[in-house]
Design a protein around this motif. Structure first.
Motif, PDB file in Angstrom:
ATOM      1  N   LEU A 156      -2.385  16.888  -0.272  1.00  0.00           N
ATOM      2  CA  LEU A 156      -2.732  15.469  -0.318  1.00  0.00           C
ATOM      3  C   LEU A 156      -2.694  14.888   1.091  1.00  0.00           C
ATOM      4  O   LEU A 156      -1.746  15.103   1.844  1.00  0.00           O
ATOM      5  N   THR A 157      -3.756  14.160   1.436  1.00  0.00           N
ATOM      6  CA  THR A 157      -3.826  13.453   2.714  1.00  0.00           C
ATOM      7  C   THR A 157      -4.069  11.977   2.433  1.00  0.00           C
ATOM      8  O   THR A 157      -5.013  11.624   1.713  1.00  0.00           O
ATOM      9  N   VAL A 158      -3.196  11.141   2.971  1.00  0.00           N
ATOM     10  CA  VAL A 158      -3.323   9.695   2.812  1.00  0.00           C
ATOM     11  C   VAL A 158      -3.663   9.103   4.169  1.00  0.00           C
ATOM     12  O   VAL A 158      -2.953   9.328   5.156  1.00  0.00           O
ATOM     13  N   VAL A 159      -4.781   8.378   4.231  1.00  0.00           N
ATOM     14  CA  VAL A 159      -5.237   7.740   5.463  1.00  0.00           C
ATOM     15  C   VAL A 159      -4.932   6.248   5.350  1.00  0.00           C
ATOM     16  O   VAL A 159      -5.451   5.567   4.466  1.00  0.00           O
TER      17      VAL A 159
ATOM     18  N   LEU B 176       2.688   1.736  -3.312  1.00  0.00           N
ATOM     19  CA  LEU B 176       1.834   2.180  -4.408  1.00  0.00           C
ATOM     20  C   LEU B 176       1.516   3.671  -4.287  1.00  0.00           C
ATOM     21  O   LEU B 176       1.490   4.391  -5.305  1.00  0.00           O
ATOM     22  N   ILE B 177       1.299   4.180  -3.069  1.00  0.00           N
ATOM     23  CA  ILE B 177       1.029   5.612  -2.894  1.00  0.00           C
ATOM     24  C   ILE B 177       2.245   6.421  -3.315  1.00  0.00           C
ATOM     25  O   ILE B 177       2.129   7.441  -4.014  1.00  0.00           O
ATOM     26  N   ASN B 178       3.436   5.994  -2.918  1.00  0.00           N
ATOM     27  CA  ASN B 178       4.646   6.690  -3.342  1.00  0.00           C
ATOM     28  C   ASN B 178       4.790   6.657  -4.859  1.00  0.00           C
ATOM     29  O   ASN B 178       5.241   7.632  -5.480  1.00  0.00           O
ATOM     30  N   THR B 179       4.389   5.550  -5.463  1.00  0.00           N
ATOM     31  CA  THR B 179       4.495   5.433  -6.919  1.00  0.00           C
ATOM     32  C   THR B 179       3.461   6.307  -7.613  1.00  0.00           C
ATOM     33  O   THR B 179       3.749   6.928  -8.654  1.00  0.00           O
ATOM     34  N   LEU B 180       2.259   6.390  -7.066  1.00  0.00           N
ATOM     35  CA  LEU B 180       1.194   7.184  -7.690  1.00  0.00           C
ATOM     36  C   LEU B 180       1.562   8.652  -7.793  1.00  0.00           C
ATOM     37  O   LEU B 180       1.378   9.292  -8.836  1.00  0.00           O
ATOM     38  N   PHE B 181       2.087   9.213  -6.703  1.00  0.00           N
ATOM     39  CA  PHE B 181       2.359  10.648  -6.672  1.00  0.00           C
ATOM     40  C   PHE B 181       3.835  10.974  -6.871  1.00  0.00           C
ATOM     41  O   PHE B 181       4.240  12.130  -6.719  1.00  0.00           O
ATOM     42  N   ASN B 182       4.604   9.938  -7.197  1.00  0.00           N
ATOM     43  CA  ASN B 182       6.011  10.117  -7.567  1.00  0.00           C
ATOM     44  C   ASN B 182       6.782  10.920  -6.518  1.00  0.00           C
ATOM     45  O   ASN B 182       7.563  11.815  -6.841  1.00  0.00           O
ATOM     46  N   THR B 183       6.520  10.614  -5.279  1.00  0.00           N
ATOM     47  CA  THR B 183       7.216  11.252  -4.169  1.00  0.00           C
ATOM     48  C   THR B 183       7.229  10.295  -2.991  1.00  0.00           C
ATOM     49  O   THR B 183       6.444   9.328  -2.938  1.00  0.00           O
TER      50      THR B 183
ATOM     51  N   LYS C 295       0.830  -1.212   0.000  1.00  0.00           N
ATOM     52  CA  LYS C 295       0.000   0.000   0.000  1.00  0.00           C
ATOM     53  C   LYS C 295       0.864   1.261   0.000  1.00  0.00           C
ATOM     54  O   LYS C 295       0.651   2.179  -0.791  1.00  0.00           O
ATOM     55  N   SER C 296       1.832   1.317   0.889  1.00  0.00           N
ATOM     56  CA  SER C 296       2.693   2.503   0.972  1.00  0.00           C
ATOM     57  C   SER C 296       3.504   2.677  -0.303  1.00  0.00           C
ATOM     58  O   SER C 296       3.659   3.807  -0.806  1.00  0.00           O
TER      59      SER C 296
END
Length: 432
Positions: free
Chosen positions: A116-119, A72-79, A69-70
């Motif tokens: 952006l907020t990731v829960v 993929l989030i880093n990959t989605l927003f390229n950060t 999960k973590s």
């Protein structure tokens, strides 16, 4: 200019002479502008305002530990929103309940700012007994709705912070069989409160045929349990390219993704984001390898605003209506209903006539009541007059008898003095 003005006047005269009725309010009259007006610049005005104020987006990731999960989030927003996680030692104490963690970041791209907020939901599905493991997540989503509702009811509403969850990425374990009971129960509980986007994690562990079969089983389970997942909206008058793009995105649901924020080198010398295996390289941004590009296209590039609008106009409004009804505040479903002016006029006329009929009935009832009271008073007065008349008549009759008795006494030569023991003669002819 004069010719057009004259033709306009002739057209008006012809319209006045025509016996056909004027167009209704609901009909659209299309006119061709004779020159530039300026309202075509409205999209640019909205763009400038949006860039100035910025955007906010809240996404939630739910799934068992170890599904990426973590990453993929880093990959989605390229950060790097999530730092690398260190594995816990075997002696470390494991969490006993599902916890909720939020990470916020302000990012900018080409002058557009996004908060952006990731829960995250660590611990979901990691226990032996996973009953009610969805409750903390539902409570968190509803608490965000309640916070927004409380801000809306303030006197000063200029600084409303939208912290509602706009999208929920639900990670499905790549078993290749079907959805587990915990997956079905979670989506059944949350599909009316958040935009659900199912994601098959670590799709590189399945073959292409296994991915297709697994997608079909997942969609069949979702349809059988009547779970609503977010679908790309379609609008009228869309061009063929946009319609084709929406159909391609819809055909990839649930998205089989591979996440990686590491750069690897392919056998042909290219540097790409992906995962290197002994048999080759899985490229994250290659649509032939996984559906990551389509997921990013739907979540970020194309339908982020639609996710925000659907959350605000459908999910939040449904929750708000149910909340207020439970609080004893009934809602009128006809407030925002589109009403035909003619039907509205007829409805108002009917209501007015009903009101007049009610007033007329009340006036008739009051009139009858007044008439009855008057008749009762007149009847009472008549009875009193009749009793007085009878009393006077009896008194006159008695006086007549007394006078005749006196007359007989005088004619017989007897004195008028009453005999001893008789009552005195009453003076006067009539009693007053």
């Amino acid at each position: 200019m004069s010719d057009s003005y004259g033709s306009s006047r002739n057209g008006d005269a012809a319209y006045a002479a025509d016996a056909s009725p004027p167009p209704t309010i609901n009909s659209i009259i299309r006119k061709k502008l004779l020159g530039y007006v300026g309202f075509a610049n409205l999209p640019n005005q909205v763009h400038r305002k949006s860039v100035r104020t910025g955007f906010s987006f809240v996404t939630m990731v739910v799934g068992e530990s170890g599904l990426g999960k973590s990453t993929l989030i880093n990959t989605l927003f390229n950060t790097t929103l999530y730092p690398p996680k260190q594995p816990l030692p075997p002696s470390a104490e494991r969490p006993k309940t599902v916890s909720i963690e939020s990470i916020g970041a302000d990012i900018e791209e080409n002058g557009v700012r996004l908060h952006l907020t990731v829960v995250d939901t660590p611990g979901f599905g990691d226990f032996v007994d996973n009953d009610d493991s969805w409750k903390p997540i539902v409570e968190n989503i509803e608490s965000r709705f309640e916070s927004y509702l409380e801000q809306e009811t303030r006197v000063n509403r200029q600084k409303i912070v939208d912290n509602r969850v706009h999208a929920c990425l639900y990670f499905i374990q790549p078993t290749g069989h079907s959805l587990k009971q915990i997956d079905i129960e979670f989506m059944r509980r949350l599909h009316t409160k958040v935009n659900l986007i199912p994601v098959i994690a670590k799709a590189d562990t399945l073959t292409e045929e296994e991915v297709m079969d697994f997608k079909a089983r997942v969609l069949a389970d979702i349809a059988f349990h009547k779970i609503h997942i977010f679908q790309a909206p379609t609008y009228e008058n869309e061009d063929e390219e946009t319609i084709l793009e929406a159909e391609e995105i819809a055909s990839k649901i649930p998205f089989a993704v591979v996440g990686s924020d590491q750069a690897v080198v392919t056998p042909d010398g290219r540097e790409v984001r992906g995962r290197a295996y002994p048999w080759g390289v899985v490229e994250v941004d290659n649509e032939d390898h996984c559906d990551f590009v389509k997921l990013r296209q739907m979540l970020v590039r194309t339908y982020m605003e639609e996710l925000r609008e659907y959350t605000n106009e459908v999910l939040y409004e449904n929750w708000r209506t149910e909340k207020l009804i439970n609080m004893g505040v009934p809602q009128d479903p006809s407030v925002f209903r589109e009403i035909n002016p003619a039907a509205r006029l007829q409805e108002e006329r009917t209501l007015h006539e009903a009101k007049l009929a009610k007033m007329e009935a009340e006036m008739k009832m009051v009139f009858q009541q007044k008439v009855q009271e008057k008749e009762s008073k007149l009847k009472q007065s008549e009875e009193e007059l009749y009793a007085r008349h009878k009393e006077m008549k009896d008194a006159l009759e008695k006086q007549r008898v007394d006078l005749e008795e006196k007359k007989r006494r005088i004619e017989s030569g007897r004195p008028l003095t009453p005999e001893k023991g008789s009552s005195k003669v009453r003076k006067g002819f009539l009693r007053t």
